[in-house]
Write a protein that holds these residues in place. Structure first.
Motif, PDB file in Angstrom:
ATOM      1  N   SER A 299      44.112  46.412  53.110  1.00  0.00           N
ATOM      2  CA  SER A 299      43.883  45.355  52.263  1.00  0.00           C
ATOM      3  C   SER A 299      43.825  43.905  53.050  1.00  0.00           C
ATOM      4  CB  SER A 299      44.790  45.323  51.090  1.00  0.00           C
ATOM      5  OG  SER A 299      45.199  46.495  50.556  1.00  0.00           O
TER       6      SER A 299
ATOM      7  N   HIS B 164      44.363  41.079  43.550  1.00  0.00           N
ATOM      8  CA  HIS B 164      44.785  42.657  43.306  1.00  0.00           C
ATOM      9  C   HIS B 164      45.784  43.069  44.315  1.00  0.00           C
ATOM     10  CE1 HIS B 164      41.689  42.643  40.235  1.00  0.00           C
ATOM     11  NE2 HIS B 164      41.780  43.713  40.131  1.00  0.00           N
ATOM     12  N   SER B 165      45.781  42.870  45.415  1.00  0.00           N
ATOM     13  CA  SER B 165      46.370  43.516  46.531  1.00  0.00           C
ATOM     14  C   SER B 165      47.204  42.800  47.435  1.00  0.00           C
ATOM     15  CB  SER B 165      45.563  44.570  47.437  1.00  0.00           C
ATOM     16  OG  SER B 165      44.730  45.266  46.783  1.00  0.00           O
TER      17      SER B 165
ATOM     18  N   ARG C 272      44.781  53.581  44.594  1.00  0.00           N
ATOM     19  CA  ARG C 272      45.197  53.633  45.925  1.00  0.00           C
ATOM     20  C   ARG C 272      44.145  53.771  47.189  1.00  0.00           C
ATOM     21  NH1 ARG C 272      46.522  57.865  42.951  1.00  0.00           N
ATOM     22  NH2 ARG C 272      45.536  59.881  43.559  1.00  0.00           N
TER      23      ARG C 272
ATOM     24  N   GLY D   7      48.684  49.336  42.348  1.00  0.00           N
ATOM     25  CA  GLY D   7      48.289  48.995  43.712  1.00  0.00           C
ATOM     26  C   GLY D   7      49.710  49.005  44.447  1.00  0.00           C
TER      27      GLY D   7
END
Lengths: 164, 420
Positions: B75, B66-67, A22, B366
């Protein structure tokens, strides 16, 4: 010579615990440091003092390749990590960014949380100032010593590209 | 002395006839890979090197997976930095949202890796490509930065462990179960710094998808690379994708291994790895009553079309349990399209699953399925560490796609056999 208080952890401390995903939406070192070890020890960032040392068991830094993990540890003020073994990507990353790491199973067994220890990075000598015992870490292979002396991989790459 | 396939590939990339375990080499790379979490740091470090340009704009792959699609502003900033770098250096293999997939599913499917290649990637699951007989290994961002500038990487030649699998697999048992069982046997540091070479009749029978799944999780045993000798199936897969000659290497009969482990697969059940380490693998028959809140089918481990077909065969005509959220994520846009064409997407949506665009998302906690305090998920992903999919007090159980699908229907971890 490095001197600091020990924070001790067990085997298989993984990079998700060192810096949870996170917080991977930043590359800011201070911000990463502020969440160091959060999912294994939420109090770590309040306890750690500049120069302190992390001591851990087998396979430290396993899991994700995130360089954010050694960056967070370094940014939290930790001067050195001593473990029985390191996961291989964490090992590379630490060498590459200049976080001192040492493999020494005997030292891990002979050091407790809260002990004051002293580490000589040139010789790999680890001295437990609380108990008076001392230990010898495995030396770095010559190539890695060269990388460390060059000041990490980026400086090494700069030298190579400069010479091309 | 004989050489392993790994030694031969490493030797060929540093201009040597042979290399020995323990040697440090500087090897030329065929591909360097980064994603939206690791590439931004690599780009910062690359700028510090002061190189005028990248070593080869065709041999770098940048995949924002990933994000993405961007989960938050921070991000978005990271992906933007990556996109700008790709444009500035005219990186051929930058995959924008809409074309991107989960990197380790996308890269081989796009033909960017071939037998005999040497690939490094700033992502631990880069070891996936050993399934086509390449040497591939995960590194860090600074390694990627230096590789983008120099076209080289420093590597220690690993020792090798050979795993020989024999026996026919039972129904519902796949590559995922073989690798979970293997990690359960040797532990999460059982192959630390070593090559995991997978061989034997069971591997030869295994489809390419299952081979990718196995090599993908070599890192979960601490391995430097997972690898398999190419065969007809490999060449058939590669031929349709990589538009260039490849080099097929095989291990010599007298190659040296630090250990050879034989694994009898005849009685092997589907495996479930319990929290909080992949090594906690148990046969499904010993799982007991474990209620779940979520099931995730996807990731670089199990997001291929074969995985989706397996899940659909369980879900077709059934409903997801009312206490469960089922999230299904295809590995690439091509796989997404194939799932639509074959009617799998309809099976998923009719069953009550969420079917998403490709992303790593929930695998690493995530986005797209983060767990709350005390929640439990069964997932076809690769890690079940503390807090991996969300809250530090949530739990992840690893399984194959059929088990995850059956569990989603029954509301507890279950074998698809129960639905037959």
């Amino acid at each position: 010579m490095i001197k600091g208080k020990v924070h001790k952890y067990g085997d298989n401390v993984n990079t998700d615990e060192i810096i949870p995903a996170r917080y991977l939406n930043t590359t800011d070192h201070e911000e990463l440091g502020a969440h160091c070890m959060e999912d294994i020890d939420a109090e770590f960032v309040n306890k750690v003092r500049p120069g302190d040392i992390i001591v851990a068991g087998l396979n430290f830094g396993c899991g994700s390749s995130r360089e954010h993990a050694p960056i967070a540890i370094k940014a939290a003020g930790v001067s050195c990590v001593i473990a029985k073994t390191f996961a291989r990507i964490f090992y590379r990353n630490s060498i590459n960014i200049g976080l001192p790491i040492l493999e020494c199973p005997e030292a891990v067994d002979g050091i407790n949380a809260g002990d004051e220890i002293e580490v000589d990075l040139d010789t790999g000598r680890i001295t437990n100032l609380t108990t008076g015992r001392s230990f010898q870490a495995k030396p770095f292979p010559p190539f890695m010593q060269q990388l460390i002396t060059a000041g990490g991989l980026i400086n090494y790459a700069r030298e190579v590209t400069g010479n091309r | 002395m004989g050489q392993t396939i790994t030694q031969k590939i490493l030797a060929a990339h540093c201009g040597r006839a042979e290399v020995e375990p323990g040697e440090l080499i500087n090897a030329k790379i065929d591909l360097a890979l980064g994603n939206d979490i690791t590439a931004p740091i690599a780009i910062e470090e690359f700028e510090k090197i002061g190189a005028a340009d990248v070593f080869d704009r065709t041999k770098i792959a940048l995949v924002p997976d990933h994000s993405t699609p961007n989960k938050d502003i921070k991000s978005a900033q990271l992906v933007k930095r990556m996109r700008e770098f790709a444009r500035k250096h005219d990186i051929v293999n930058f995959f924008e949202i809409g074309q991107m997939g989960i990197e380790h599913t996308l890269i081989p499917d796009k033909g960017l890796v071939a037998p005999g290649d040497l690939v490094i990637g700033a992502d631990s699951h880069t070891c996936t490509y050993g399934a086509v007989g390449a040497f591939s290994s995960g590194v860090g961002s600074t390694d990627l930065a230096a590789a983008m500038a120099l076209g080289e990487v420093w590597l220690k030649v690993p020792e090798a462990i050979k795993f020989v699998y024999f026996g026919k697999l039972q129904k519902w048992v796949s590559g995922k179960d073989l690798i979970l069982h293997t990690i359960g046997r040797i532990g999460v540091d059982g192959a630390l710094y070593s090559t995991m070479e997978f061989a034997g009749e069971t591997i030869r029978e295994l489809p390419i998808a299952g081979r990718f799944t196995m090599c993908n999780m070599a890192i979960e045993a601490g391995g430097k690379n997972g690898i398999m000798e190419p065969d007809e199936k490999t060449l058939e897969y590669v031929k349709q994708r990589a538009m260039r000659p490849c080099r097929v290497y095989e291990s010599d009969p007298d190659a040296v291994y630090k250990e050879v482990i034989e694994i009898d697969c005849r009685e092997l059940d589907p495996q479930v790895s319990f929290p909080h380490l992949p090594e906690n693998a148990k046969p499904i028959s010993q799982v007991g009553e474990i209620r779940i809140d979520q099931a995730v089918i996807g990731s670089c481990t199990n997001g291929r079309i074969e995985d989706l077909r397996e899940a659909a065969s369980v879900l077709r005509g059934r409903k997801v349990h009312r206490d469960v959220r089922l999230i299904i994520i295809p590995g690439t846009q091509e796989i997404y399209l194939q799932a639509v064409r074959e009617g799998l997407a309809e099976d998923f949506v009719r069953a009550g699953a969420a079917f998403s665009t490709p992303t790593c998302g929930p695998c690493l906690g995530g986005h797209m399925g983060v767990l709350a305090d005390g929640e439990r998920a069964v997932a076809t992903t690769n890690r079940n560490f503390v807090g991996r999919m969300g809250h530090v007090k949530s739990e992840v159980y690893l399984s194959n796609p059929a088990v995850a699908a059956a569990s989603a229907v029954l509301g507890r971890i279950a074998s698809p056999e129960e639905l037959e």
